[in-house]
Design a protein around this motif. Structure first.
Motif, PDB file in Angstrom:
ATOM      1  N   LEU A   1     -13.241  -5.539  28.577  1.00 53.05           N
ATOM      2  CA  LEU A   1     -13.215  -4.412  27.647  1.00 53.05           C
ATOM      3  C   LEU A   1     -13.263  -4.844  26.187  1.00 53.05           C
ATOM      4  N   GLY A   2     -13.445  -6.144  25.941  1.00 58.01           N
ATOM      5  CA  GLY A   2     -13.588  -6.624  24.568  1.00 58.01           C
ATOM      6  C   GLY A   2     -12.310  -6.629  23.765  1.00 58.01           C
ATOM      7  N   VAL A   3     -11.183  -6.749  24.430  1.00 58.94           N
ATOM      8  CA  VAL A   3      -9.874  -6.715  23.770  1.00 58.94           C
ATOM      9  C   VAL A   3      -9.437  -8.132  23.399  1.00 58.94           C
ATOM     10  N   ASP A   4      -8.863  -8.274  22.204  1.00 54.31           N
ATOM     11  CA  ASP A   4      -8.394  -9.585  21.735  1.00 54.31           C
ATOM     12  C   ASP A   4      -6.901  -9.792  21.925  1.00 54.31           C
ATOM     13  N   VAL A   5      -6.106  -8.735  21.683  1.00 58.10           N
ATOM     14  CA  VAL A   5      -4.647  -8.851  21.750  1.00 58.10           C
ATOM     15  C   VAL A   5      -4.083  -7.664  22.525  1.00 58.10           C
ATOM     16  N   LEU A   6      -3.272  -7.964  23.552  1.00 58.57           N
ATOM     17  CA  LEU A   6      -2.540  -6.929  24.282  1.00 58.57           C
ATOM     18  C   LEU A   6      -1.194  -6.712  23.601  1.00 58.57           C
ATOM     19  N   LEU A   7      -0.890  -5.464  23.279  1.00 57.49           N
ATOM     20  CA  LEU A   7       0.363  -5.151  22.603  1.00 57.49           C
ATOM     21  C   LEU A   7       1.485  -5.054  23.641  1.00 57.49           C
ATOM     22  N   GLY A   8       2.048  -6.178  23.961  1.00 57.50           N
ATOM     23  CA  GLY A   8       3.113  -6.262  24.949  1.00 57.50           C
ATOM     24  C   GLY A   8       3.361  -7.730  25.240  1.00 57.50           C
ATOM     25  N   PRO A   9       4.397  -8.039  26.002  1.00 56.74           N
ATOM     26  CA  PRO A   9       5.286  -7.103  26.698  1.00 56.74           C
ATOM     27  C   PRO A   9       6.410  -6.579  25.812  1.00 56.74           C
ATOM     28  N   GLY A  10       7.004  -5.454  26.243  1.00 56.92           N
ATOM     29  CA  GLY A  10       8.183  -4.913  25.582  1.00 56.92           C
ATOM     30  C   GLY A  10       9.426  -5.489  26.230  1.00 56.92           C
ATOM     31  N   ILE A  11      10.316  -6.053  25.430  1.00 54.89           N
ATOM     32  CA  ILE A  11      11.471  -6.744  26.018  1.00 54.89           C
ATOM     33  C   ILE A  11      12.806  -6.243  25.468  1.00 54.89           C
ATOM     34  N   ASN A  12      12.833  -5.059  24.897  1.00 59.83           N
ATOM     35  CA  ASN A  12      14.102  -4.553  24.382  1.00 59.83           C
ATOM     36  C   ASN A  12      15.079  -4.286  25.527  1.00 59.83           C
ATOM     37  N   MET A  13      16.351  -4.431  25.237  1.00 53.56           N
ATOM     38  CA  MET A  13      17.377  -4.252  26.259  1.00 53.56           C
ATOM     39  C   MET A  13      17.548  -2.773  26.617  1.00 53.56           C
ATOM     40  N   LYS A  14      17.861  -2.539  27.882  1.00 55.02           N
ATOM     41  CA  LYS A  14      18.187  -1.190  28.333  1.00 55.02           C
ATOM     42  C   LYS A  14      19.665  -0.943  28.042  1.00 55.02           C
ATOM     43  N   ARG A  15      19.928  -0.599  26.803  1.00 55.90           N
ATOM     44  CA  ARG A  15      21.314  -0.419  26.352  1.00 55.90           C
ATOM     45  C   ARG A  15      21.947   0.811  26.986  1.00 55.90           C
ATOM     46  N   SER A  16      21.171   1.876  27.084  1.00 56.00           N
ATOM     47  CA  SER A  16      21.644   3.126  27.683  1.00 56.00           C
ATOM     48  C   SER A  16      20.602   3.625  28.660  1.00 56.00           C
ATOM     49  N   PRO A  17      21.023   4.215  29.795  1.00 56.17           N
ATOM     50  CA  PRO A  17      20.037   4.783  30.717  1.00 56.17           C
ATOM     51  C   PRO A  17      19.291   5.972  30.137  1.00 56.17           C
ATOM     52  N   LEU A  18      19.748   6.487  29.007  1.00 52.30           N
ATOM     53  CA  LEU A  18      19.089   7.627  28.379  1.00 52.30           C
ATOM     54  C   LEU A  18      17.844   7.233  27.587  1.00 52.30           C
ATOM     55  N   GLY A  19      17.637   5.958  27.317  1.00 56.91           N
ATOM     56  CA  GLY A  19      16.506   5.523  26.498  1.00 56.91           C
ATOM     57  C   GLY A  19      15.185   6.030  27.044  1.00 56.91           C
ATOM     58  N   GLY A  20      14.463   6.794  26.239  1.00 60.42           N
ATOM     59  CA  GLY A  20      13.241   7.425  26.715  1.00 60.42           C
ATOM     60  C   GLY A  20      12.137   6.459  27.079  1.00 60.42           C
ATOM     61  N   ARG A  21      12.224   5.233  26.567  1.00 61.92           N
ATOM     62  CA  ARG A  21      11.171   4.251  26.797  1.00 61.92           C
ATOM     63  C   ARG A  21      11.635   3.139  27.748  1.00 61.92           C
ATOM     64  N   ASN A  22      12.701   3.371  28.467  1.00 63.33           N
ATOM     65  CA  ASN A  22      13.246   2.336  29.339  1.00 63.33           C
ATOM     66  C   ASN A  22      12.246   1.830  30.364  1.00 63.33           C
ATOM     67  N   PHE A  23      11.343   2.694  30.809  1.00 61.65           N
ATOM     68  CA  PHE A  23      10.376   2.272  31.823  1.00 61.65           C
ATOM     69  C   PHE A  23       9.458   1.162  31.319  1.00 61.65           C
ATOM     70  N   GLU A  24       9.359   0.994  30.000  1.00 58.70           N
ATOM     71  CA  GLU A  24       8.510  -0.050  29.420  1.00 58.70           C
ATOM     72  C   GLU A  24       9.241  -1.381  29.288  1.00 58.70           C
ATOM     73  N   TYR A  25      10.540  -1.382  29.537  1.00 60.05           N
ATOM     74  CA  TYR A  25      11.333  -2.583  29.326  1.00 60.05           C
ATOM     75  C   TYR A  25      11.825  -3.144  30.656  1.00 60.05           C
ATOM     76  N   PHE A  26      12.089  -4.449  30.673  1.00 62.58           N
ATOM     77  CA  PHE A  26      12.388  -5.140  31.916  1.00 62.58           C
ATOM     78  C   PHE A  26      13.808  -4.909  32.438  1.00 62.58           C
ATOM     79  N   SER A  27      14.814  -5.002  31.568  1.00 63.02           N
ATOM     80  CA  SER A  27      16.155  -5.132  32.122  1.00 63.02           C
ATOM     81  C   SER A  27      17.232  -4.883  31.082  1.00 63.02           C
ATOM     82  N   GLU A  28      18.488  -4.810  31.567  1.00 57.16           N
ATOM     83  CA  GLU A  28      19.658  -4.813  30.695  1.00 57.16           C
ATOM     84  C   GLU A  28      20.141  -6.230  30.438  1.00 57.16           C
ATOM     85  N   ASP A  29      19.474  -7.223  31.027  1.00 57.10           N
ATOM     86  CA  ASP A  29      19.916  -8.611  30.933  1.00 57.10           C
ATOM     87  C   ASP A  29      18.906  -9.457  30.164  1.00 57.10           C
TER      88      ASP A  29
END
Length: 744
Positions: free
Chosen positions: A96-124
């Motif tokens: 697809l002619g892409v140079d840089v993939l914007l990822g991975p997301g590695i922020n901590m899952k501090r709260s289960p309420l985080g709307g973007r938690n599905f993009e992050y790996f873990s609480e650890d």
């Protein structure tokens, strides 16, 4: 374009350099046609290549394979699987002619309420770092860049563009920066993305402390730092702090601000050139890989997505070994009912900037019908709709109940609809929709073989019916072929092996960030310190719905013995061998986890910290030896005045199937030359007392004299707190909250 960066710098005018500090358009860097400097194409890509042609997103992205999201990939605990995903994403990027993939997301899952938690790996942070290192090294080995994000403390969506995350030094380093540090040193991502939010009073895009002192000077990062899209507030300050590229394309006034700053002497020429060098270096690296506009390997990668998804789905409950529904078991079975809107209108990824336009898409009902239709009757009932129409949902529920009465098996597809869980806003609670809970409860009253399949990106509350159903499968958001993988698991063609990478609390109020999420008055205080996730639940000896690292299999494993040295010299890696036996009837994979605790640390440490893991596959009756090696530095904790320290002490090694299922415990003496002189900074607890957005209520029960009673002994704060009038406090469960801060 020339290959000599020094020569290019000499030929670039200051005006051209200023233009390169912002994107040329929404997804590309600026081109300098005079010198044949091409643009770099950056696109979202944590679990699929999201090539959006239209900057306003009115047109769909080009089709690409939608692999399982980060919440699923992490649940595999499998570095070889991460490597397969990364290789496929690099291949599709080239197509697809892409140079840089914007990822991975590695922020901590501090709260289960985080709307973007599905993009992050873990609480650890340890698990997160290991997975991301494998991902980044693989993608970049194939000639495609990555963008490690979001640096840092992007742990919520509420006011994410402006919220000030106030974090004390130890949790900042030990929990929220730890994974970034390891990844920078072991994978060297081509770019790092600075977050929207503020950290301790400064925007992440213009924080000299984060970008210069820590990232550049301490960690030695020499590559490019890019802003999250529209995250720059002061272009000159951001450049001075170490942010190289503002995305997307900005108004020309920012170019002029840079020119004016150079002219006035506020910005020195060397600083400008240093940043341009990083951009030119990224361009040269990206040019070394040939990008071809060729067809994607659609079918090949669809099957790969299915294979990967099957390793990421967690079996949470299997009462009486109801699952799997093998051919032999179904000989006396006549019918199956599939229930739920999500069985046809499936959730397979999260909503937001990571959303992929899939090349193909399988539905759960069709996958089950194709799998079982030759053996038994497979019917469907919608059961509910994700809307607020009570009468319509009641009618759908009654139809499902009527149909379910005479069925041998009922499989309910439940979970969180798009409107509840997405980038841009946080969840209000961790409950499933009311119509789903009511349906499941009433189905269990008329049918004894109810299986629930969940589609969600973070922890949910299942207490209303968890004791009544026979089986529960956490499917997460398993990508475009997830339905096929689930059918294989239900039929027994695949034995589930995934395990949770976040704790599922009994209720939201149990979560350590409950009173500090999402903050108010523009501030969110990370008052729980280092105690997030299982660290907190273990510290409090609190029951959870499902613990960190938990997941069932169709077979059983016995942990026979572990070989561990009884003494470790300074700097020596810790080598462990674990003998595992498959004592069940199915071939299966076991994820072995290694946790540590220190006997007498100078500063308080959690009762348990993950520091190693591995996966082993065994046939029934087979024994196998899993070898693990822990880096010496994994025994360290962060001391606010001494930095990362390993102390001479006894350490307990806990080897088990989850954080709450420890099979083998060994003790080892560790040598260290580190001598800690003492802690002189004031306690984070005092900072918490002075918190400006609501915790002043604590002072209703603590006098100034009582606060002064906090004393230091052997470098450890000891609190003598006496609650004279707890009924005067407006905060709930104040004793429990204060207990977290004792002996920090």
């Amino acid at each position: 374009m020339k290959n000599n960066i020094t020569e290019i710098l000499e030929e670039l005018t200051l005006k051209e350099k200023a233009s390169m500090f912002s994107g040329g358009d929404f997804w590309q860097t600026e081109t300098i046609e005079r010198l044949s400097i091409p643009a770099i194409f950056l696109v979202d890509g944590p679990h699929g290549v999201r090539n959006v042609v239209d900057r306003h997103h009115t047109d769909p992205a080009k089709k690409a394979t939608c692999f399982p999201t980060a919440v699923n990939l992490a649940a595999s605990w499998d570095l070889s699987l991460i490597e397969k995903v990364a290789e496929a994403l690099a291949e599709e990027s080239k197509c697809l002619g892409v140079d840089v993939l914007l990822g991975p997301g590695i922020n901590m899952k501090r709260s289960p309420l985080g709307g973007r938690n599905f993009e992050y790996f873990s609480e650890d942070p340890f698990l997160t770092a290991e997975l991301a290192i494998k991902f980044i090294n693989t993608v970049q080995r194939k000639g495609i860049g990555t963008s490690l994000k979001h640096y840092i403390a992007n742990n919520q969506e509420y006011k994410r563009f402006s919220i000030d995350a106030q974090i004390d030094e130890r949790p900042l380093r030990e929990i929220y920066l730890s994974a970034f540090e390891k990844i920078v040193k072991k994978a060297n991502p081509w770019t790092i993305m600075a977050a929207y939010n503020q950290v301790n009073g400064d925007f992440a895009t213009e924080s000299s402390y984060l970008l210069k002192k820590i990232l550049r000077n301490e960690w030695g990062y020499k590559n490019l730092v890019v802003s999250d899209w529209r995250a720059v507030h002061n272009r000159v300050e951001a450049l001075k702090a170490g942010l190289d590229l503002e995305m997307p394309g900005s108004v020309p006034i920012n170019d002029q601000k840079i020119l004016d700053a150079v002219e006035s002497g506020e910005l020195i020429k060397e600083k400008v050139d240093q940043s341009i060098k990083r951009q030119l270096d990224l361009i040269l690296k990206s040019q070394s890989t040939k990008k071809e506009n060729i067809d994607l390997p659609i079918e090949k990668h669809h099957q790969l997505s299915k294979e990967i998804a099957s390793e990421t789905i967690v079996l949470l409950k299997n009462q009486g070994k109801l699952l799997p529904l093998t051919k032999e078991r179904l000989d006396d079975t006549k019918s199956m009912l599939v229930v739920g809107e999500l069985a046809k209108k499936i959730r397979y990824q999260g909503i937001g900037s990571s959303q992929v336009n899939p090349t193909k898409l399988d539905t759960h009902y069709k996958a089950l019908k194709d799998k079982f239709d030759k053996q038994l009757e497979v019917d469907y009932a919608e059961g509910y709709k994700s809307n607020d129409k009570l009468e319509e949902n009641e009618n759908l529920k009654q139809k499902a109940l009527s149909t379910a009465k005479n069925k041998d098996y009922v499989i309910v597809y439940a979970g969180l609809p798009d409107k509840v869980e997405a980038e841009g806003y946080d969840r209000e609670n961790i409950k499933l929709p009311k119509e789903q809970n009511e349906l499941i409860k009433e189905l269990t009253e008329i049918n004894s073989n109810v299986i629930v399949v969940l589609n969600n990106g973070s922890a949910v509350d299942l207490r209303e019916w968890i004791d009544k159903v026979s089986a529960v499968i956490e499917a997460g958001l398993p990508g475009q072929a997830g339905a096929l993988a689930l059918a294989d698991i239900i039929s027994g063609e695949v034995n589930p092996s995934a395990k949770l990478t976040e704790s599922y609390p009994l209720k939201l109020e149990d979560n350590p960030s409950y009173l500090n999420f999402p903050g108010n008055n523009g501030i969110v205080r990370y008052g729980e310190g280092i105690y997030i996730g299982y660290r907190y639940y273990d510290k409090k000896k609190m029951e959870v719905l499902f613990p960190f690292g938990y997941g069932l299999s169709y077979t059983e494993f016995a942990y026979r013995k572990a070989e561990v040295p009884n003494h470790l010299e300074e700097g020596e890696n810790l080598k462990i061998k674990v003998l595992i036996e498959n004592t069940g009837l199915f071939k299966g994979k076991e994820i072995v986890q290694v946790y540590i605790s220190q006997e007498k640390p100078r500063l308080d440490r959690p009762p348990k910290e993950l520091k190693g893991f591995g996966k082993i596959e065994l046939d029934p009756g087979e024994e196998g030896r899993l070898e693990l090696e822990l880096d010496y530095q994994e025994l360290a904790y962060y001391h606010p005045e001494e930095g990362w320290v390993v102390e001479s002490d006894y350490y307990k090694l806990m080897i088990g199937a989850s954080s709450r299922d420890i099979k083998i415990t060994e003790k080892i003496w560790v040598e260290s030359s580190t001598i800690i002189k003492g802690l002189t900074k004031k306690s984070p607890f005092i900072d918490w007392l002075n918190d400006p957005f609501g915790h002043k209520a604590v002072k209703k029960v603590l006098t100034e004299e009582q606060i002064k009673e906090i004393e230091y002994h052997n470098s450890r704060p000891i609190y003598r707190l006496h609650f004279y009038s707890p009924d005067q406090v407006s905060l709930k469960n104040i004793e429990d909250i204060l207990d977290v801060y004792q002996n920090l």
